[in-house]
Design a protein around this motif. Structure first.
Motif, PDB file in Angstrom:
ATOM      1  N   VAL A  19       0.808  -1.221   0.000  1.00 45.64           N
ATOM      2  CA  VAL A  19       0.000   0.000   0.000  1.00 45.64           C
ATOM      3  C   VAL A  19       0.841   1.272   0.000  1.00 45.64           C
ATOM      4  N   ARG A  20       2.168   1.119   0.089  1.00 42.83           N
ATOM      5  CA  ARG A  20       2.998   2.314   0.220  1.00 42.83           C
ATOM      6  C   ARG A  20       4.077   2.429  -0.849  1.00 42.83           C
ATOM      7  N   ASP A  21       4.646   1.283  -1.271  1.00 43.99           N
ATOM      8  CA  ASP A  21       5.885   1.326  -2.051  1.00 43.99           C
ATOM      9  C   ASP A  21       5.795   0.725  -3.449  1.00 43.99           C
ATOM     10  N   VAL A  22       4.715   0.057  -3.786  1.00 46.58           N
ATOM     11  CA  VAL A  22       4.653  -0.719  -5.026  1.00 46.58           C
ATOM     12  C   VAL A  22       3.841   0.022  -6.078  1.00 46.58           C
ATOM     13  N   SER A  23       4.410   0.131  -7.280  1.00 43.70           N
ATOM     14  CA  SER A  23       3.692   0.729  -8.402  1.00 43.70           C
ATOM     15  C   SER A  23       2.559  -0.201  -8.810  1.00 43.70           C
ATOM     16  N   LEU A  24       1.348   0.322  -8.838  1.00 44.48           N
ATOM     17  CA  LEU A  24       0.167  -0.479  -9.168  1.00 44.48           C
ATOM     18  C   LEU A  24      -0.338  -0.125 -10.566  1.00 44.48           C
ATOM     19  N   PRO A  25      -1.030  -1.065 -11.237  1.00 42.99           N
ATOM     20  CA  PRO A  25      -1.493  -2.356 -10.734  1.00 42.99           C
ATOM     21  C   PRO A  25      -0.341  -3.348 -10.552  1.00 42.99           C
ATOM     22  N   ALA A  26      -0.602  -4.358  -9.724  1.00 42.70           N
ATOM     23  CA  ALA A  26       0.404  -5.384  -9.451  1.00 42.70           C
ATOM     24  C   ALA A  26      -0.274  -6.734  -9.266  1.00 42.70           C
ATOM     25  N   ALA A 289      -5.058 -17.612  -3.723  1.00 41.47           N
ATOM     26  CA  ALA A 289      -3.774 -16.995  -3.395  1.00 41.47           C
ATOM     27  C   ALA A 289      -3.453 -15.814  -4.298  1.00 41.47           C
ATOM     28  N   LEU A 290      -4.187 -15.671  -5.385  1.00 37.69           N
ATOM     29  CA  LEU A 290      -3.875 -14.681  -6.421  1.00 37.69           C
ATOM     30  C   LEU A 290      -4.839 -13.509  -6.371  1.00 37.69           C
ATOM     31  N   GLU A 291      -4.301 -12.313  -6.375  1.00 32.73           N
ATOM     32  CA  GLU A 291      -5.096 -11.089  -6.483  1.00 32.73           C
ATOM     33  C   GLU A 291      -4.382 -10.117  -7.420  1.00 32.73           C
ATOM     34  N   VAL A 292      -5.122  -9.154  -7.929  1.00 37.74           N
ATOM     35  CA  VAL A 292      -4.531  -8.027  -8.645  1.00 37.74           C
ATOM     36  C   VAL A 292      -4.951  -6.759  -7.910  1.00 37.74           C
ATOM     37  N   TRP A 293      -3.976  -5.928  -7.592  1.00 39.14           N
ATOM     38  CA  TRP A 293      -4.225  -4.702  -6.834  1.00 39.14           C
ATOM     39  C   TRP A 293      -4.117  -3.505  -7.763  1.00 39.14           C
ATOM     40  N   ALA A 294      -5.009  -2.521  -7.571  1.00 39.53           N
ATOM     41  CA  ALA A 294      -5.025  -1.353  -8.453  1.00 39.53           C
ATOM     42  C   ALA A 294      -5.611  -0.143  -7.725  1.00 39.53           C
ATOM     43  N   HIS A 295      -5.334   1.029  -8.274  1.00 36.92           N
ATOM     44  CA  HIS A 295      -5.827   2.282  -7.704  1.00 36.92           C
ATOM     45  C   HIS A 295      -7.218   2.637  -8.228  1.00 36.92           C
ATOM     46  N   VAL A 296      -7.976   3.331  -7.401  1.00 36.92           N
ATOM     47  CA  VAL A 296      -9.158   4.055  -7.877  1.00 36.92           C
ATOM     48  C   VAL A 296      -8.626   5.247  -8.671  1.00 36.92           C
ATOM     49  N   ARG A 312      -5.373  -5.777 -19.974  1.00 40.58           N
ATOM     50  CA  ARG A 312      -3.947  -6.056 -20.048  1.00 40.58           C
ATOM     51  C   ARG A 312      -3.378  -6.492 -18.700  1.00 40.58           C
ATOM     52  N   ASP A 313      -4.240  -6.543 -17.679  1.00 44.30           N
ATOM     53  CA  ASP A 313      -3.778  -6.845 -16.331  1.00 44.30           C
ATOM     54  C   ASP A 313      -4.442  -8.068 -15.703  1.00 44.30           C
ATOM     55  N   VAL A 314      -5.621  -8.447 -16.174  1.00 44.83           N
ATOM     56  CA  VAL A 314      -6.391  -9.459 -15.463  1.00 44.83           C
ATOM     57  C   VAL A 314      -7.262 -10.241 -16.440  1.00 44.83           C
ATOM     58  N   ALA A 315      -7.494 -11.500 -16.137  1.00 56.89           N
ATOM     59  CA  ALA A 315      -8.352 -12.339 -16.982  1.00 56.89           C
ATOM     60  C   ALA A 315      -9.782 -11.815 -16.963  1.00 56.89           C
ATOM     61  N   TYR A 316     -10.460 -11.980 -18.095  1.00 60.56           N
ATOM     62  CA  TYR A 316     -11.861 -11.568 -18.189  1.00 60.56           C
ATOM     63  C   TYR A 316     -12.677 -12.551 -19.023  1.00 60.56           C
ATOM     64  N   ASP A 317     -12.055 -13.691 -19.380  1.00 59.49           N
ATOM     65  CA  ASP A 317     -12.721 -14.663 -20.242  1.00 59.49           C
ATOM     66  C   ASP A 317     -13.728 -15.522 -19.496  1.00 59.49           C
ATOM     67  N   ALA A 318     -13.549 -15.674 -18.177  1.00 58.39           N
ATOM     68  CA  ALA A 318     -14.411 -16.577 -17.396  1.00 58.39           C
ATOM     69  C   ALA A 318     -15.029 -15.851 -16.205  1.00 58.39           C
ATOM     70  N   ILE A 367      -6.727   2.071  -2.881  1.00 57.40           N
ATOM     71  CA  ILE A 367      -6.271   0.812  -3.490  1.00 57.40           C
ATOM     72  C   ILE A 367      -7.341  -0.248  -3.269  1.00 57.40           C
ATOM     73  N   VAL A 368      -7.669  -0.969  -4.328  1.00 55.13           N
ATOM     74  CA  VAL A 368      -8.646  -2.052  -4.241  1.00 55.13           C
ATOM     75  C   VAL A 368      -7.967  -3.349  -4.670  1.00 55.13           C
ATOM     76  N   SER A 369      -8.164  -4.388  -3.865  1.00 55.53           N
ATOM     77  CA  SER A 369      -7.678  -5.720  -4.252  1.00 55.53           C
ATOM     78  C   SER A 369      -8.804  -6.462  -4.952  1.00 55.53           C
ATOM     79  N   PHE A 370      -8.436  -7.185  -6.009  1.00 52.43           N
ATOM     80  CA  PHE A 370      -9.424  -7.902  -6.820  1.00 52.43           C
ATOM     81  C   PHE A 370      -9.063  -9.383  -6.908  1.00 52.43           C
ATOM     82  N   GLY A 371     -10.071 -10.242  -6.760  1.00 52.08           N
ATOM     83  CA  GLY A 371      -9.924 -11.641  -7.090  1.00 52.08           C
ATOM     84  C   GLY A 371     -10.165 -11.838  -8.571  1.00 52.08           C
TER      85      GLY A 371
END
Length: 402
Positions: A19-26, A289-296, A312-318, A367-371
């Protein structure tokens, strides 16, 4: 003239805080859940009398392959010659390539790896043309290639469509001195419909029956040939069928689920619920165990947020990404607020549209975490994933090699 260093998407320094040091999305992997899943599946497969060769194409992270092997995996399953070379470079020395090896450049990649006598490689064949091409190529290289017959279903993916085709193909392989028939393979994940469970059991029974027939006729080149199937949804049925038919007594039974390592919040979460319903002897199942984190990124209208996260960051096919928690950027220790009542309604290349549920307060930069659903098509969008501990600190950067 200034120069810029390339920044790898998803890269983060060890010790950085999400939440402080990582460039998002991640791309974020939670250590506890990841390690639980690796242990859980290894224990399940071992208790079923089988071996595990997890499908590496899910993550293409050699660091995860090594964790799976260290926990007891017999080998790693892959889909292509290029994936196989990447896994070999990452230290993998036994590969099931659950696909046909087609094309001279791909054959050459494998031939180069076979110079290492400690490299145990098996690929699939399902047609006499491929058998002839492989026999010719590897004979010219002075090498012997391990092949397994792929058995499929009508309307499915690859594979011989009848038991008779399998028998004829085995004879064609036997006629090629540069090929060794080491087993038989199938994939049940293409069997769908109202009667999927009975169809999968029938398919597994047919697979074992064919293996017995080929063994009785002396067509295998291993004393204990390999029999293998199983994706990430029906592995319990395949394990049960192989065990009931005593496949482990005559054959080396190998299961190949892959998505279990990260699990998900979508199709495999649903599939795992079905596994636990079918198997009352199992306690806790797999954990996401897997999430993608991104900013509002924008709040252009009441009840509507645009998230800096897209195709370009997360699956959307299923299924679209699933909002989990909201964090305040820069605030450590991080405490996440439940935002699961929000909903992603659409994704574009770099943006996700999210309805904001009543009572949820957001501001730009939160920051929002997404499954996700279907982890294979999330992993392949990243060069690096962040492995984090319970405090959301990065403890390792896990590189992909797609």
């Amino acid at each position: 003239m200034s120069a810029f260093n390339a920044v790898e998407k998803g890269a983060a320094a060890v010790g950085a805080h999400l939440v402080r040091d990582v460039s998002l999305p991640a791309l974020v992997l939670h250590r506890d859940a990841l390690e639980h899943n690796i242990r859980w599946m290894q224990d399940f497969v071992g208790s079923s009398g089988a071996e595990l060769a997890p499908h590496g194409k899910t993550s293409m992270m050699p660091a995860l392959f090594q964790r799976q092997i260290a926990q007891g995996a017999w080998g790693i399953t892959l889909a292509t010659a290029v994936q196989t070379r990447a896994a070999y470079a990452g230290g993998v020395r036994r590969v099931l390539m659950a696909n046909q090896l087609v094309g001279a450049p791909n054959m050459a990649l494998i031939a180069d790896l076979l110079a290492d006598k400690d490299f145990d490689f098996h690929c699939m064949v399902d047609h006499p043309d491929n058998v002839a091409d492989l026999g010719l190529f590897f004979a010219a290289r002075g090498l012997r290639l391990n092949v397994m017959i792929e058995y499929g279903v009508v309307g499915g993916r690859c594979g011989c469509r009848s038991e008779q085709e399998v028998r004829e193909l085995a004879k064609a392989i036997k006629a090629q001195p540069a090929l060794a028939l080491t087993g038989i393979e199938g994939y049940e994940g293409v069997i769908h419909g109202e009667h999927a469970i009975s169809g999968i059991r029938d398919f597994a029974a047919s697979l074992v029956r064919l293996a017995v027939d080929l063994q009785d006729n002396g067509l295998f080149d291993l004393p204990k040939p390999i029999i293998t199937a199983s994706g990430s949804a029906w592995y319990d049925l395949i394990a049960e069928s192989f065990e009931q038919q005593n496949a482990a007594g005559r054959f080396l039974s190998v299961l190949r689920p892959g998505s279990y390592v990260a699990h998900d919040h979508g199709i495999y979460k649903q599939a795992q619920c079905c596994v636990l319903d079918r198997r009352s002897d199992l306690d806790e199942g797999l954990r996401p165990a897997l999430e993608v984190w991104a900013h509002v990124q924008s709040l252009p209208e009441p009840g509507f947020a645009v998230i800096a996260l897209g195709k370009r960051d997360v699956a959307y096919d299923a299924g679209l990404p699933v909002p989990l928690k909201r964090y305040k950027a820069g605030i450590v220790p991080a405490e996440g607020d439940d935002v699961s009542a929000c909903q992603v309604t659409a994704v574009m290349d770099q943006h996700a549209f999210m309805t904001v549920a009543p009572g949820v307060e957001l501001r730009i930069g939160d920051i929002v975490s997404f499954g996700t659903s279907h982890p294979c098509l999330t992993f392949d969008k990243w060069q690096v994933g962040c492995l984090v501990d319970e405090q959301l600190r990065v403890i390792e950067s896990l590189r992909t090699c797609f």
